[in-house]
Design a protein around this motif. Structure first.
Motif, PDB file in Angstrom:
ATOM      1  N   GLY A 218      93.060  21.865 -42.943  1.00  0.00           N
ATOM      2  CA  GLY A 218      94.483  21.569 -42.960  1.00  0.00           C
ATOM      3  C   GLY A 218      94.717  20.084 -43.107  1.00  0.00           C
ATOM      4  O   GLY A 218      94.109  19.417 -43.954  1.00  0.00           O
ATOM      5  N   SER A 219      95.590  19.533 -42.255  1.00  0.00           N
ATOM      6  CA  SER A 219      95.876  18.096 -42.315  1.00  0.00           C
ATOM      7  C   SER A 219      94.811  17.266 -41.602  1.00  0.00           C
ATOM      8  O   SER A 219      94.823  16.033 -41.672  1.00  0.00           O
ATOM      9  CB  SER A 219      97.245  17.812 -41.695  1.00  0.00           C
ATOM     10  OG  SER A 219      97.253  18.209 -40.327  1.00  0.00           O
ATOM     11  N   GLU A 220      93.895  17.928 -40.927  1.00  0.00           N
ATOM     12  CA  GLU A 220      92.793  17.227 -40.269  1.00  0.00           C
ATOM     13  C   GLU A 220      91.788  16.755 -41.326  1.00  0.00           C
ATOM     14  O   GLU A 220      91.835  17.182 -42.478  1.00  0.00           O
ATOM     15  CB  GLU A 220      92.112  18.165 -39.272  1.00  0.00           C
ATOM     16  CG  GLU A 220      92.987  18.588 -38.116  1.00  0.00           C
ATOM     17  CD  GLU A 220      93.455  17.396 -37.304  1.00  0.00           C
ATOM     18  OE1 GLU A 220      92.603  16.556 -36.942  1.00  0.00           O
ATOM     19  OE2 GLU A 220      94.662  17.293 -37.061  1.00  0.00           O
ATOM     20  N   PRO A 221      90.882  15.861 -40.955  1.00  0.00           N
ATOM     21  CA  PRO A 221      89.917  15.361 -41.946  1.00  0.00           C
ATOM     22  C   PRO A 221      89.119  16.476 -42.612  1.00  0.00           C
ATOM     23  O   PRO A 221      88.652  17.407 -41.943  1.00  0.00           O
ATOM     24  CB  PRO A 221      88.997  14.451 -41.112  1.00  0.00           C
ATOM     25  CG  PRO A 221      89.841  14.023 -39.959  1.00  0.00           C
ATOM     26  CD  PRO A 221      90.720  15.196 -39.645  1.00  0.00           C
ATOM     27  N   ALA A 222      89.023  16.394 -43.928  1.00  0.00           N
ATOM     28  CA  ALA A 222      88.143  17.312 -44.660  1.00  0.00           C
ATOM     29  C   ALA A 222      86.709  16.795 -44.498  1.00  0.00           C
ATOM     30  O   ALA A 222      86.477  15.605 -44.259  1.00  0.00           O
ATOM     31  CB  ALA A 222      88.534  17.352 -46.125  1.00  0.00           C
ATOM     32  N   TYR A 223      85.756  17.697 -44.646  1.00  0.00           N
ATOM     33  CA  TYR A 223      84.361  17.370 -44.328  1.00  0.00           C
ATOM     34  C   TYR A 223      83.492  17.554 -45.561  1.00  0.00           C
ATOM     35  O   TYR A 223      83.405  18.652 -46.118  1.00  0.00           O
ATOM     36  CB  TYR A 223      83.901  18.282 -43.197  1.00  0.00           C
ATOM     37  CG  TYR A 223      82.460  18.154 -42.781  1.00  0.00           C
ATOM     38  CD1 TYR A 223      81.897  16.916 -42.483  1.00  0.00           C
ATOM     39  CD2 TYR A 223      81.675  19.289 -42.648  1.00  0.00           C
ATOM     40  CE1 TYR A 223      80.577  16.819 -42.076  1.00  0.00           C
ATOM     41  CE2 TYR A 223      80.350  19.206 -42.236  1.00  0.00           C
ATOM     42  CZ  TYR A 223      79.808  17.962 -41.948  1.00  0.00           C
ATOM     43  OH  TYR A 223      78.498  17.867 -41.541  1.00  0.00           O
ATOM     44  N   ILE A 224      82.876  16.466 -46.027  1.00  0.00           N
ATOM     45  CA  ILE A 224      82.044  16.491 -47.234  1.00  0.00           C
ATOM     46  C   ILE A 224      80.588  16.746 -46.859  1.00  0.00           C
ATOM     47  O   ILE A 224      80.069  16.160 -45.902  1.00  0.00           O
ATOM     48  CB  ILE A 224      82.190  15.166 -48.004  1.00  0.00           C
ATOM     49  CG1 ILE A 224      83.593  15.080 -48.627  1.00  0.00           C
ATOM     50  CG2 ILE A 224      81.117  15.029 -49.087  1.00  0.00           C
ATOM     51  CD1 ILE A 224      83.886  13.771 -49.315  1.00  0.00           C
ATOM     52  N   LYS A 225      79.943  17.596 -47.630  1.00  0.00           N
ATOM     53  CA  LYS A 225      78.567  18.003 -47.312  1.00  0.00           C
ATOM     54  C   LYS A 225      77.810  18.302 -48.601  1.00  0.00           C
ATOM     55  O   LYS A 225      78.405  18.539 -49.649  1.00  0.00           O
ATOM     56  CB  LYS A 225      78.618  19.252 -46.423  1.00  0.00           C
ATOM     57  CG  LYS A 225      77.326  19.600 -45.700  1.00  0.00           C
ATOM     58  CD  LYS A 225      77.056  18.664 -44.543  1.00  0.00           C
ATOM     59  CE  LYS A 225      75.872  19.139 -43.710  1.00  0.00           C
ATOM     60  NZ  LYS A 225      75.444  18.117 -42.733  1.00  0.00           N
ATOM     61  N   ARG A 226      76.484  18.274 -48.516  1.00  0.00           N
ATOM     62  CA  ARG A 226      75.576  18.740 -49.578  1.00  0.00           C
ATOM     63  C   ARG A 226      75.752  17.990 -50.904  1.00  0.00           C
ATOM     64  O   ARG A 226      75.739  18.572 -51.978  1.00  0.00           O
ATOM     65  CB  ARG A 226      75.763  20.248 -49.816  1.00  0.00           C
ATOM     66  CG  ARG A 226      75.500  21.102 -48.581  1.00  0.00           C
ATOM     67  CD  ARG A 226      74.047  21.059 -48.183  1.00  0.00           C
ATOM     68  NE  ARG A 226      73.767  21.935 -47.052  1.00  0.00           N
ATOM     69  CZ  ARG A 226      73.464  21.520 -45.815  1.00  0.00           C
ATOM     70  NH1 ARG A 226      73.409  20.214 -45.565  1.00  0.00           N
ATOM     71  NH2 ARG A 226      73.234  22.373 -44.861  1.00  0.00           N
ATOM     72  N   MET A 227      75.882  16.660 -50.816  1.00  0.00           N
ATOM     73  CA  MET A 227      75.951  15.859 -52.043  1.00  0.00           C
ATOM     74  C   MET A 227      74.551  15.560 -52.547  1.00  0.00           C
ATOM     75  O   MET A 227      73.718  15.027 -51.808  1.00  0.00           O
ATOM     76  CB  MET A 227      76.723  14.566 -51.802  1.00  0.00           C
ATOM     77  CG  MET A 227      78.222  14.731 -51.936  1.00  0.00           C
ATOM     78  SD  MET A 227      79.043  13.127 -52.141  1.00  0.00           S
ATOM     79  CE  MET A 227      78.267  12.514 -53.615  1.00  0.00           C
ATOM     80  N   TRP A 228      74.316  15.877 -53.808  1.00  0.00           N
ATOM     81  CA  TRP A 228      73.001  15.648 -54.421  1.00  0.00           C
ATOM     82  C   TRP A 228      73.169  15.286 -55.889  1.00  0.00           C
ATOM     83  O   TRP A 228      74.062  15.800 -56.571  1.00  0.00           O
ATOM     84  CB  TRP A 228      72.131  16.898 -54.316  1.00  0.00           C
ATOM     85  CG  TRP A 228      70.875  16.822 -55.145  1.00  0.00           C
ATOM     86  CD1 TRP A 228      69.723  16.160 -54.836  1.00  0.00           C
ATOM     87  CD2 TRP A 228      70.649  17.412 -56.424  1.00  0.00           C
ATOM     88  NE1 TRP A 228      68.800  16.295 -55.841  1.00  0.00           N
ATOM     89  CE2 TRP A 228      69.338  17.066 -56.837  1.00  0.00           C
ATOM     90  CE3 TRP A 228      71.432  18.206 -57.276  1.00  0.00           C
ATOM     91  CZ2 TRP A 228      68.803  17.480 -58.051  1.00  0.00           C
ATOM     92  CZ3 TRP A 228      70.893  18.619 -58.491  1.00  0.00           C
ATOM     93  CH2 TRP A 228      69.591  18.248 -58.863  1.00  0.00           C
ATOM     94  N   VAL A 229      72.285  14.391 -56.398  1.00  0.00           N
ATOM     95  CA  VAL A 229      72.267  14.010 -57.808  1.00  0.00           C
ATOM     96  C   VAL A 229      70.819  14.004 -58.283  1.00  0.00           C
ATOM     97  O   VAL A 229      69.922  13.488 -57.594  1.00  0.00           O
ATOM     98  CB  VAL A 229      72.893  12.613 -58.031  1.00  0.00           C
ATOM     99  CG1 VAL A 229      72.739  12.174 -59.478  1.00  0.00           C
ATOM    100  CG2 VAL A 229      74.362  12.627 -57.647  1.00  0.00           C
TER     101      VAL A 229
END
Length: 299
Positions: A218-229
């Motif tokens: 919702g309006s709470e912080p979104a959570y980023i995960k599993r970033m890979w290149v």
């Protein structure tokens, strides 16, 4: 970014470069490299590997319209250089294979291409040759970077699983104690499906080269995960593109900010996050492998 947002001098320099290159390599001639066919047909012939290649793969790699590619393949077929086979399981899937004459023609095209490349370098001094080759490498890398796409994908798809498998293998190599996905938060990628989250895949010429995911609250912080290149494209700004796309996705879901955590071994990632405006904050979760926690406010 549209061309109206770029400065006029940059646009003019790129157009001048395009004109010079197309004229110098003979791209404007109907019979490329002295053959009986155009550059487009010769380029397609070069893509047809000895063991065969799916026509869709050629289309994705060269970014050609399907109708135009079909015309080029038919012309090569009429010349006796390529054979086309339909899949027994699906007639829409076609494989292109070079004939014996096609393989011989490819060898000849390679020889003439070598001669053309040598003719570009021969008139220059050693230092000029070095500068030109170096500049071409830089230009090619940057042009490739412009072809990268970042789009939503099914986290359970084959491409997503391949990206995550490569990601986990890299973490296992780089983390001092290895990496076990079961000990990390959110090991089940189904969580990243809408409406609770989104999974993104970066592609170059149709090949998956990176990924990232975000969970919404919702309006709470979104959570980023599993970033890979992928290692092959590490210096092309793909990670930053994925990160920006994840941030934009969070904005679209009314998030006020985004958070993420990372391991101290991932020094490149930490540098990218800080350069992108992420601020280190106290731990906000119990991620087993985390050493640093970050947050970034969203406009």
């Amino acid at each position: 970014m549209t061309h109206e947002q770029l400065d006029r001098a940059s646009i003019d320099r790129v157009r001048a470069f395009n004109r010079a290159v197309t004229a110098r390599i003979g791209a404007l001639e109907d019979e490329y490299l002295g053959s009986a066919r155009s550059l487009g047909a010769s380029r397609v012939l070069w893509e047809v590997r000895d063991d065969g290649v799916d026509v869709r793969e050629i289309r994705e790699r060269l970014e050609l319209d399907s109708g135009y590619l079909s015309r080029l393949l038919r012309s090569l077929e009429r010349e006796g250089l390529v054979g086309l086979e339909a899949s027994a399981a699906d007639s829409r899937v076609r494989t292109a294979r070079p004939t014996e004459a096609g393989r011989a023609e490819r060898v000849e095209l390679d020889r003439r291409s070598d001669e053309l490349a040598a003719s570009l370098l021969a008139p220059l001094s050693p230092r000029q040759r070095e500068r030109l080759v170096e500049a071409m490498g830089t230009a090619m890398r940057l042009l490739e970077a412009g072809l990268v796409t970042v789009d939503p994908a099914d986290a359970a798809s084959d491409d997503a699983r391949a990206c995550l498998s490569a990601y986990y293998a890299e973490l296992a190599r780089r983390f001092p104690g290895g990496f076990d996905p079961a000990q990390s938060l959110h090991p089940d990628t189904r969580e990243f499906a809408e409406p609770s989250g989104r999974f993104l895949i970066a592609r170059l010429h149709g090949r998956a080269i990176g990924c990232g995911a975000v969970l919404f609250h919702g309006s709470e912080p979104a959570y980023i995960k599993r970033m890979w290149v992928d290692d092959d494209v590490r210096d092309m700004g793909v990670g930053r593109r994925i990160l920006e796309a994840l941030e934009q996705t969070a904005r679209e879901h009314r998030a006020a900010s985004v958070t993420l955590e990372t391991n101290a071994s991932l020094t490149e990632a930490i540098a990218m996050y800080r350069a992108a405006g992420y601020i280190e904050v106290p731990p906000f979760n119990d991620e087993f492998y985390a050493d640093h926690w970050f947050e970034k406010p969203l406009d």
